[in-house]
Every structure is written in structure tokens, then in C-alpha cells.
Design a protein around this motif. Structure first.
Motif, mmCIF file in Angstrom:
data_model
loop_
_atom_site.group_PDB
_atom_site.id
_atom_site.type_symbol
_atom_site.label_atom_id
_atom_site.label_comp_id
_atom_site.label_asym_id
_atom_site.label_seq_id
_atom_site.Cartn_x
_atom_site.Cartn_y
_atom_site.Cartn_z
ATOM 1 N N LEU A 171 0.874 -1.177 0.000
ATOM 2 C CA LEU A 171 0.000 0.000 0.000
ATOM 3 C C LEU A 171 0.910 1.225 0.000
ATOM 4 O O LEU A 171 1.721 1.391 0.915
ATOM 5 C CB LEU A 171 -0.888 -0.013 1.251
ATOM 6 C CG LEU A 171 -1.501 1.329 1.704
ATOM 7 C CD1 LEU A 171 -2.348 1.954 0.609
ATOM 8 C CD2 LEU A 171 -2.309 1.125 2.975
ATOM 9 N N HIS A 172 0.787 2.030 -1.024
ATOM 10 C CA HIS A 172 1.597 3.240 -1.143
ATOM 11 C C HIS A 172 0.692 4.457 -1.001
ATOM 12 O O HIS A 172 -0.359 4.532 -1.638
ATOM 13 C CB HIS A 172 2.289 3.270 -2.515
ATOM 14 C CG HIS A 172 3.166 4.460 -2.715
ATOM 15 N ND1 HIS A 172 4.447 4.556 -2.217
ATOM 16 C CD2 HIS A 172 2.935 5.637 -3.358
ATOM 17 C CE1 HIS A 172 4.967 5.707 -2.551
ATOM 18 N NE2 HIS A 172 4.080 6.391 -3.243
ATOM 19 N N ILE A 173 1.106 5.369 -0.137
ATOM 20 C CA ILE A 173 0.359 6.619 0.040
ATOM 21 C C ILE A 173 1.225 7.771 -0.448
ATOM 22 O O ILE A 173 2.376 7.920 -0.002
ATOM 23 C CB ILE A 173 -0.052 6.835 1.513
ATOM 24 C CG1 ILE A 173 -0.913 5.673 1.997
ATOM 25 C CG2 ILE A 173 -0.810 8.163 1.656
ATOM 26 C CD1 ILE A 173 -1.358 5.783 3.453
ATOM 27 N N THR A 174 0.666 8.560 -1.320
ATOM 28 C CA THR A 174 1.357 9.729 -1.869
ATOM 29 C C THR A 174 0.912 10.977 -1.131
ATOM 30 O O THR A 174 -0.281 11.150 -0.866
ATOM 31 C CB THR A 174 1.026 9.884 -3.362
ATOM 32 O OG1 THR A 174 1.381 8.672 -4.044
ATOM 33 C CG2 THR A 174 1.752 11.057 -3.967
ATOM 34 N N ALA A 175 1.868 11.801 -0.783
ATOM 35 C CA ALA A 175 1.573 13.084 -0.118
ATOM 36 C C ALA A 175 0.659 12.873 1.082
ATOM 37 O O ALA A 175 -0.469 13.381 1.125
ATOM 38 C CB ALA A 175 0.968 14.075 -1.115
ATOM 39 N N ALA A 176 1.153 12.112 2.045
ATOM 40 C CA ALA A 176 0.344 11.733 3.206
ATOM 41 C C ALA A 176 -0.201 12.955 3.937
ATOM 42 O O ALA A 176 0.464 14.003 4.035
ATOM 43 C CB ALA A 176 1.171 10.877 4.153
ATOM 44 N N GLN A 177 -1.414 12.774 4.462
ATOM 45 C CA GLN A 177 -2.080 13.832 5.216
ATOM 46 C C GLN A 177 -2.441 13.327 6.607
ATOM 47 O O GLN A 177 -2.593 12.115 6.801
ATOM 48 C CB GLN A 177 -3.334 14.273 4.459
ATOM 49 C CG GLN A 177 -3.042 14.846 3.083
ATOM 50 C CD GLN A 177 -4.295 15.233 2.331
ATOM 51 O OE1 GLN A 177 -5.412 15.107 2.838
ATOM 52 N NE2 GLN A 177 -4.122 15.701 1.099
ATOM 53 N N PRO A 178 -2.618 14.223 7.564
ATOM 54 C CA PRO A 178 -2.963 13.777 8.928
ATOM 55 C C PRO A 178 -4.195 12.867 8.964
ATOM 56 O O PRO A 178 -4.281 11.976 9.805
ATOM 57 C CB PRO A 178 -3.201 15.096 9.668
ATOM 58 C CG PRO A 178 -2.297 16.062 8.968
ATOM 59 C CD PRO A 178 -2.352 15.668 7.511
#
Lengths: 113, 112
Positions: free
Chosen positions: A74-81
Motif C-alpha cells: 500500500l503506497h500513500i502519496t503526499a500523506a495527510q494527517p
């Protein structure tokens, strides 16, 4: 009994960074699901992958199923809170005759503002 | 549409006492599952109902645990007598099949 190994166990990064978490098994998955769980809530299904090599996208989240169907990422781009939570992988058909999902222990993800 | 609900949200009992957990599935869902997560471990399957029938109870830890699903609607999970190792979070899920399970918020059980 199939065991699902998730890594890393904990991950804390800054908002805007990218990250990848993994789910591995010694056995072949028939299919694989990813869930997110927030404090005080139950797991919520994000995606189901079925075919080896399959890639699914859900906004900034990209899910990949390994060609041999023994691993997933699982890849998350530009993670946010708002991405903070416990990410779980699960096999709906883990064998051994049991009907329920087989879960990994999960990756605890914290996105700091 | 209401989701899966569980009651109580928290329960603290003494060793040897009895506790009953309740799960109300999403209306129309024939499949109902119970799971448990103990501290430091993964979520583990306990049992599966199809309507009022127990389809698979292979995950039930021992005969101190009794699950029922009256009339194929809500379900209860009774622990009698409770032991310290029964502490954990008990989740209920409902759905139309194994790949479609909607989880409730869980009941946190503490046995002291």
C-alpha cells in the motif's frame, strides 16, 4: 495456518511525504483485502485485490498485489494527517476451513502536521 | 443506513463473572461474524453465523464462550466464567459474503 506479516509495525512521517507499507505471506493468497482502523472504530474495507500484478488506486492510495500473489503493498502519496490509523491486510479465504478473515497485526501509521 | 452496532462499548468485570456482548448487524445481512483482538496480537476470527445457524465456530477458544443469534437478527456472545486472558476487543461484522464484511466499533472487555 497462514500467517500474514505486515511491515513496518509502526511508521511516523511528516505531512506531504510518501510511504509504503507491506503485507507478506508464506502461502499464496486467493485474494487480499486492505482495511483501515481508527481509534474506537472497527476496521473499514479499503480495497480487495484478486489478480496477481493487479494495481488499484483510491485517491492518493495505491494498492499492488504481487505477481505471485504472496505479497501486497500500500503506497500513500503526499500523506495527510487524515491518513493516520492502523492499516490491516486480511485474507478472506485463509484455508483451514475457517470462514472468517485472517488478519495481519497491522501497521500503525501516524502523519504529523 | 445504520451500520453494525455493538453494546456495551466497554465492560470491566472481575474474573469469574459473566458478561454478555451484543451485536446488531446491518439489516438484511445474513452473515454475522465475531472476532477478537487481544493486546499485541492480530484480530482473530471466532465464529460465523448464517442467519440463526452457526456455520463455523472453529475459532471459539473454549466452552466458556457461547454465541447465539436469535431469529437470525442480533447476536450475543456470552463469556462465563470470564478469565483474565479473555480481555481484549471483541468485534462483530456483518455482510453478504466473506469478502464483504462491515465491522462494528467493538466492545472493549477488561477482566480484572
Amino acid at each position: 495456518t497462514q500467517l500474514l506479516e505486515q511491515s513496518p509495525q509502526f511508521l511516523s512521517i511528516q505531512e506531504g511525504e510518501n510511504l509504503t507499507v507491506y503485507c507478506n505471506s508464506s502461502s499464496v493468497f486467493s485474494s487480499l483485502q486492505w482495511y483501515r482502523q481508527e481509534p474506537g472504530e472497527g476496521p473499514v474495507l479499503l480495497v480487495t485485490v484478486v489478480t496477481g500484478g493487479e494495481v488499484k488506486k483510491l485517491k492518493r492510495l495505491t494498492f499492488q498485489f504481487g505477481d505471485a500473489r504472496k505479497d501486497s503493498s500500500l503506497h500513500i502519496t503526499a500523506a495527510q494527517p487524515g491518513d493516520t490509523g492502523l492499516y490491516l491486510c486480511a485474507d478472506p479465504y485463509s484455508g483451514g476451513g475457517a470462514d472468517g478473515l485472517t488478519f495481519g497485526k497491522g501497521t500503525h501509521l501516524i502523519i504529523q502536521p | 443506513e445504520a451500520g453494525v452496532t455493538q453494546f456495551p462499548s466497554h465492560s470491566v468485570i472481575e474474573k469469574g463473572q459473566t458478561v454478555t456482548l451484543r451485536c446488531d448487524p446491518i439489516s438484511g445481512h445474513d452473515n454475522l461474524y465475531w472476532y477478537r483482538r487481544v493486546m499485541g496480537k492480530e484480530i482473530k476470527f471466532l465464529l460465523h453465523f448464517v442467519k440463526e445457524s452457526k456455520q463455523d465456530e472453529s475459532g471459539m477458544p473454549n466452552n466458556r464462550f457461547l454465541a447465539e443469534r436469535t431469529g437470525g437478527t442480533y447476536s450475543t456472545l456470552k463469556v462465563q466464567p470470564a478469565e483474565l486472558e479473555d480481555s481484549g476487543v471483541y468485534f462483530c461484522a456483518s455482510g453478504q459474503g466473506p469478502r464483504e464484511q462491515y465491522f462494528g466499533p467493538g466492545t472493549r472487555l477488561t477482566v480484572t
